[in-house]
Design a protein around this motif. Structure first.
Motif, PDB file in Angstrom:
ATOM      1  N   TRP A 174       5.038   4.138   9.227  1.00  0.00           N
ATOM      2  CA  TRP A 174       5.605   3.044   9.918  1.00  0.00           C
ATOM      3  C   TRP A 174       4.608   2.242  10.943  1.00  0.00           C
ATOM      4  CZ3 TRP A 174      11.258   4.199  11.311  1.00  0.00           C
ATOM      5  CH2 TRP A 174      12.216   4.382  10.050  1.00  0.00           C
ATOM      6  N   VAL A 219       9.642  -3.001  13.424  1.00  0.00           N
ATOM      7  CA  VAL A 219       9.173  -1.758  12.720  1.00  0.00           C
ATOM      8  C   VAL A 219       9.063  -2.044  11.232  1.00  0.00           C
ATOM      9  CG1 VAL A 219      10.022   0.611  12.144  1.00  0.00           C
ATOM     10  CG2 VAL A 219      10.823  -0.359  14.053  1.00  0.00           C
ATOM     11  N   GLU A 220       8.113  -1.446  10.620  1.00  0.00           N
ATOM     12  CA  GLU A 220       7.677  -1.832   9.310  1.00  0.00           C
ATOM     13  C   GLU A 220       7.383  -0.526   8.378  1.00  0.00           C
ATOM     14  OE1 GLU A 220       4.805  -4.542   6.201  1.00  0.00           O
ATOM     15  OE2 GLU A 220       4.559  -4.566   8.281  1.00  0.00           O
ATOM     16  N   ASN A 221       7.886  -0.227   7.451  1.00  0.00           N
ATOM     17  CA  ASN A 221       7.650   0.844   6.511  1.00  0.00           C
ATOM     18  C   ASN A 221       6.606   0.319   5.533  1.00  0.00           C
ATOM     19  OD1 ASN A 221       7.436   2.882   4.569  1.00  0.00           O
ATOM     20  ND2 ASN A 221       9.355   2.937   3.914  1.00  0.00           N
ATOM     21  N   LYS A 269      10.936  -4.406   6.603  1.00  0.00           N
ATOM     22  CA  LYS A 269      10.628  -4.621   8.285  1.00  0.00           C
ATOM     23  C   LYS A 269      11.967  -4.926   8.472  1.00  0.00           C
ATOM     24  CE  LYS A 269       6.508  -7.391   7.690  1.00  0.00           C
ATOM     25  NZ  LYS A 269       5.859  -8.841   7.831  1.00  0.00           N
TER      26      LYS A 269
END
Length: 177
Positions: free
Chosen positions: A71, A94-96, A137
């Motif tokens: 992340w 937050v982004e995976n 996201k």
């Protein structure tokens, strides 16, 4: 009359049961102690905003980290200046960036640790499992205020800046324990 030989095992059993009970009570008692005193940078959880806003301004810095998760995690603003007693919101992005769904839990602390009891959260995503699909996201919001009582504490009343540090841990991290 009870003989000394039979009294000793009863005393030892009593001590064992007492110590066992203390070991079970240690975690909740320590948690209570930290929340009441702000020990170790433990912040407070509040249901109501303060009724007074002071002219004193404190810079709040936001530090973000990720542990064992694919992340990216960052605050939209790294530093915000807040008035003591004023309710503030900060957004975190937050982004995976992996190709599969993942989940994490955020923990936090505040520095200096003595300031923890004056940093009050009205709403937070911390300690709750957050799941992101592949490439997803999300924006998480924390609502907080700095308790006006801080101006009465000689150890923190002259602070001009504090750091709030968040770390997202993989939920797999907690399964290892």
């Amino acid at each position: 009359m009870i003989k000394k030989k039979s009294l000793t095992p009863l005393v030892l059993i009593g001590i064992f049961v007492f110590m066992l009970g203390l070991s079970y009570a240690a975690v909740p008692l320590y948690d209570l102690f930290c929340r009441v005193t702000g020990f170790g940078g433990t912040t407070q959880i509040s249901n109501n905003a303060p009724k007074v806003v002071l002219n004193k301004v404190v810079s709040v810095r936001f530090d973000t980290n990720v542990n064992n998760l694919p992340w990216e995690f960052k605050a939209k603003s790294n530093v915000i200046d807040v008035k003591v007693g004023q309710v503030n919101k900060i957004e975190f992005e937050v982004e995976n960036y992996s190709g599969e769904p993942t989940a994490g839990v955020a923990s936090f602390n505040v520095s200096p640790a003595s300031f923890g009891k004056y940093y009050s959260k009205l709403g937070c995503f911390c300690f709750e499992k957050q799941e992101l699909k592949a490439g997803e996201k999300a924006t998480y919001v924390m609502t907080f205020y700095l308790d006006p009582e801080m101006v009465n504490d000689p150890s923190v009343k002259n602070l001009e800046d504090v750091t709030m540090s968040y770390t997202f841990f993989s939920t797999d991290y907690y399964k290892q324990s």
